[in-house]
Design a protein around this motif. Structure first.
Motif, PDB file in Angstrom:
ATOM      1  N   LYS A  67      33.744  31.710  38.725  1.00  0.00           N
ATOM      2  CA  LYS A  67      33.345  30.364  39.154  1.00  0.00           C
ATOM      3  C   LYS A  67      32.950  29.567  37.919  1.00  0.00           C
ATOM      4  O   LYS A  67      32.736  30.127  36.842  1.00  0.00           O
ATOM      5  N   GLY A  68      32.835  28.246  38.096  1.00  0.00           N
ATOM      6  CA  GLY A  68      32.287  27.416  37.030  1.00  0.00           C
ATOM      7  C   GLY A  68      33.261  27.115  35.917  1.00  0.00           C
ATOM      8  O   GLY A  68      32.846  26.807  34.805  1.00  0.00           O
ATOM      9  N   SER A  69      34.576  27.204  36.211  1.00  0.00           N
ATOM     10  CA  SER A  69      35.537  26.926  35.139  1.00  0.00           C
ATOM     11  C   SER A  69      36.740  26.123  35.643  1.00  0.00           C
ATOM     12  O   SER A  69      37.736  26.003  34.965  1.00  0.00           O
ATOM     13  N   THR A  70      36.623  25.589  36.862  1.00  0.00           N
ATOM     14  CA  THR A  70      37.745  24.808  37.412  1.00  0.00           C
ATOM     15  C   THR A  70      37.645  23.367  36.934  1.00  0.00           C
ATOM     16  O   THR A  70      38.523  22.854  36.275  1.00  0.00           O
ATOM     17  N   SER A  71      36.532  22.731  37.280  1.00  0.00           N
ATOM     18  CA  SER A  71      36.226  21.437  36.667  1.00  0.00           C
ATOM     19  C   SER A  71      34.707  21.382  36.562  1.00  0.00           C
ATOM     20  O   SER A  71      34.013  22.190  37.164  1.00  0.00           O
ATOM     21  N   VAL A  72      34.226  20.423  35.806  1.00  0.00           N
ATOM     22  CA  VAL A  72      32.797  20.393  35.491  1.00  0.00           C
ATOM     23  C   VAL A  72      31.941  20.167  36.744  1.00  0.00           C
ATOM     24  O   VAL A  72      30.792  20.581  36.796  1.00  0.00           O
ATOM     25  N   TYR A  73      32.528  19.562  37.795  1.00  0.00           N
ATOM     26  CA  TYR A  73      31.722  19.259  38.991  1.00  0.00           C
ATOM     27  C   TYR A  73      32.240  19.943  40.262  1.00  0.00           C
ATOM     28  O   TYR A  73      31.884  19.553  41.369  1.00  0.00           O
ATOM     29  N   THR A  74      33.094  20.960  40.117  1.00  0.00           N
ATOM     30  CA  THR A  74      33.615  21.642  41.309  1.00  0.00           C
ATOM     31  C   THR A  74      32.463  22.158  42.163  1.00  0.00           C
ATOM     32  O   THR A  74      31.464  22.644  41.642  1.00  0.00           O
ATOM     33  N   CYS A  75      32.636  22.063  43.478  1.00  0.00           N
ATOM     34  CA  CYS A  75      31.558  22.425  44.393  1.00  0.00           C
ATOM     35  C   CYS A  75      31.886  23.706  45.159  1.00  0.00           C
ATOM     36  O   CYS A  75      31.017  24.509  45.441  1.00  0.00           O
ATOM     37  N   VAL A  76      33.159  23.874  45.496  1.00  0.00           N
ATOM     38  CA  VAL A  76      33.603  25.056  46.243  1.00  0.00           C
ATOM     39  C   VAL A  76      34.773  25.684  45.485  1.00  0.00           C
ATOM     40  O   VAL A  76      35.783  25.026  45.264  1.00  0.00           O
TER      41      VAL A  76
END
Length: 480
Positions: A259-268
């Motif tokens: 997690k935490g590497s898709t975009s800076v503000y991804t939520c799910v």
């Protein structure tokens, strides 16, 4: 095509505490789950949640209290009782935002406008780093592995002292980087001779074998090569590992992401995206030569891209992804067995958090599951076009444009319909937000809950609130 399972070495889960630090009760539940999933260690990045003392007390988080000494000890004891090793990660060069943002530390920046990078020429800088490390090591009795960060050292060489240093013939930014890291690593070995030192590899990727061989780092540190992309280039990654190995750095680590590497503000998160990353890492592990001694893999779960950016996905919504990635490594593929192991352990019908209907929730091991479900529901509501583009609605654009708002000449009948629609949306959102808030506060500090709502909910509700207020003002001018 299936690969062999992840070879020898440890499977670490990265706990990034620089955002949304879980309450200790929740941390224990997570650690218990990790042990059921086959995790060997935790890579803990405390940042400002560590109970620094003395002159370093000012590094502690002020928005929400840092963990206490007792809590840090309790977490380790609990991990140990589950057979899980704790490895602290302390940044010592780049990404020192949480230190260098503090006014008394401003003078230690490489350049005034870059809050992350430490000036490598100042003796106080090394002293500061060593004092941080000392306090962390002392609060981890029996510690034998330490991660010193050293990734993304932006703007290095741009400071006045660096420019002077670089003006001497033959000196390069690469050498500047290496000399600081070597200094820190040597100081650690002097103080704690038994300590294994891990560091991120990205600043060394472009360096030649010879430069690395002569850097003084060989035998001192173990590079951890990170790549979080679903389409990771296997060939390139293998040759990078081989390069480090030929330079004499034979003990190497890798780092993937759940997690935490898709975009800076991804939520799910999307589980498939992270599984793809792990499938590529399995290919890398299967392709490296026998000389490369893989020490293990860290599954990173970034909570922020850096100390001053927004929150990424919270841990509860990422647990299906983490569990699936771990089973993929254990089985060597994202097989039916891997999948059913995850659905059985977590008690869910799907490994994608957006599709996971509950199954027998009786004995499932999914701490924070209700919160995950509520976040998925609320997020899909907030990202619906009718909510996000309400200002673009035909009636709003046709009968309540910026010009209408300015002149306060409107058609009351239509604007009152717009008002009623916006109010309905606001009520629906509010109800869901309350449910999320109530659940989230059980796992996270109040400040985190507020930050999450400010970040995800306010951008949608603020324009709706503004429009309802504007309509009320205009209608007042038009209707007796």
């Amino acid at each position: 095509m299936a690969c062999p399972p992840w070879p020898k070495g440890k499977k670490l889960v990265h706990l990034d505490l620089k955002g949304a630090p879980p309450r200790v009760g929740y941390l224990k539940k997570l650690i218990h789950l990790f042990s059921e999933l086959g995790v060997d260690g935790l890579l803990v990045e405390y940042e400002d949640m560590f109970p620094y003392e003395g002159e370093l007390r000012l590094l502690q988080n002020t928005a929400q209290p840092a963990y206490s000494r007792e809590e840090v000890m309790a977490m380790q004891e609990f991990a140990k009782s589950r057979g899980i090793e704790v490895i602290p990660l302390v940044q010592t060069f780049g990404h020192m935002e949480f230190v260098l943002k503090r006014r008394p530390m401003w003078g230690l920046r490489e350049v005034p406008y870059c809050v992350g990078t430490l000036n490598p020429h100042k003796e106080e800088g090394v002293k500061l780093v060593m004092e941080m490390l000392r306090q962390v090591v002392e609060m981890h009795p029996g510690l034998n592995t330490l991660h010193i960060g050293a990734d993304e050292v932006y703007i290095l060489g741009e400071g006045e002292e660096s420019k002077l240093w670089l003006a001497s013939p033959g000196r390069t930014v690469e050498q500047l980087f290496l000399s600081h890291v070597t200094k820190v690593a040597r100081a650690i070995k002097e103080k704690w001779p038994h300590m294994t030192i891990i560091m991120w590899d990205d600043m060394m990727r472009g360096m030649s074998q010879d430069i690395l061989r002569d850097s003084g780092l060989v035998g001192l540190v173990q590079p951890m090569l990170w790549d979080y992309t679903p389409n990771l280039d296997v060939e390139k990654t293998v040759s990078l590992l081989e390069k480090y190995c030929s330079a004499g750095m034979t003990d190497l680590w890798t780092a993937s992401s759940f997690k935490g590497s898709t975009s800076v503000y991804t939520c799910v998160p999307s589980t498939q995206r992270h599984v793809d990353n792990h499938l590529q890492w399995l290919k890398v592990a299967a392709s490296v030569s026998a000389g490369v001694n893989l020490q293990g893999i860290a599954l990173t779960g970034w909570q922020r891209y850096d100390h001053l950016s927004v929150l990424c996905e919270l841990m509860p919504v990422a647990l299906p992804s983490l569990a699936t990635c771990l089973q993929t490594l254990i089985y060597g593929q994202f097989s039916a067995e891997a999948q059913s192991k995850v659905t059985e352990i977590l008690g869910v019908s799907s490994v994608e958090v957006e599709a996971m209907l509950s199954t027998s929730a009786g004995d499932s091991l999914f701490p924070g599951r209700r919160l995950a479900e509520l976040i998925v529901e609320l997020t899909s509501l907030l990202s619906s076009d009718e909510m996000r583009f309400f200002d673009n609605d035909m009636f709003v654009r046709g009968w309540f444009s910026p010009h209408h708002r300015k002149t306060k000449m409107v058609t009351p009948l239509i604007t009152m319909q717009i008002h009623s629609q916006a109010s309905t949306f606001l009520t629906t959102i509010q109800q869901k937000v309350e449910a999320v808030r109530e659940e989230m506060v059980r796992f996270y500090p109040e400040y985190t809950v507020k930050e999450w709502i400010d970040e995800h909910v306010s951008p949608v509700t603020t324009p709706l609130q503004r429009i309802t207020a504007d309509i009320r003002a205009c209608v007042k001018e038009m209707v007796p």
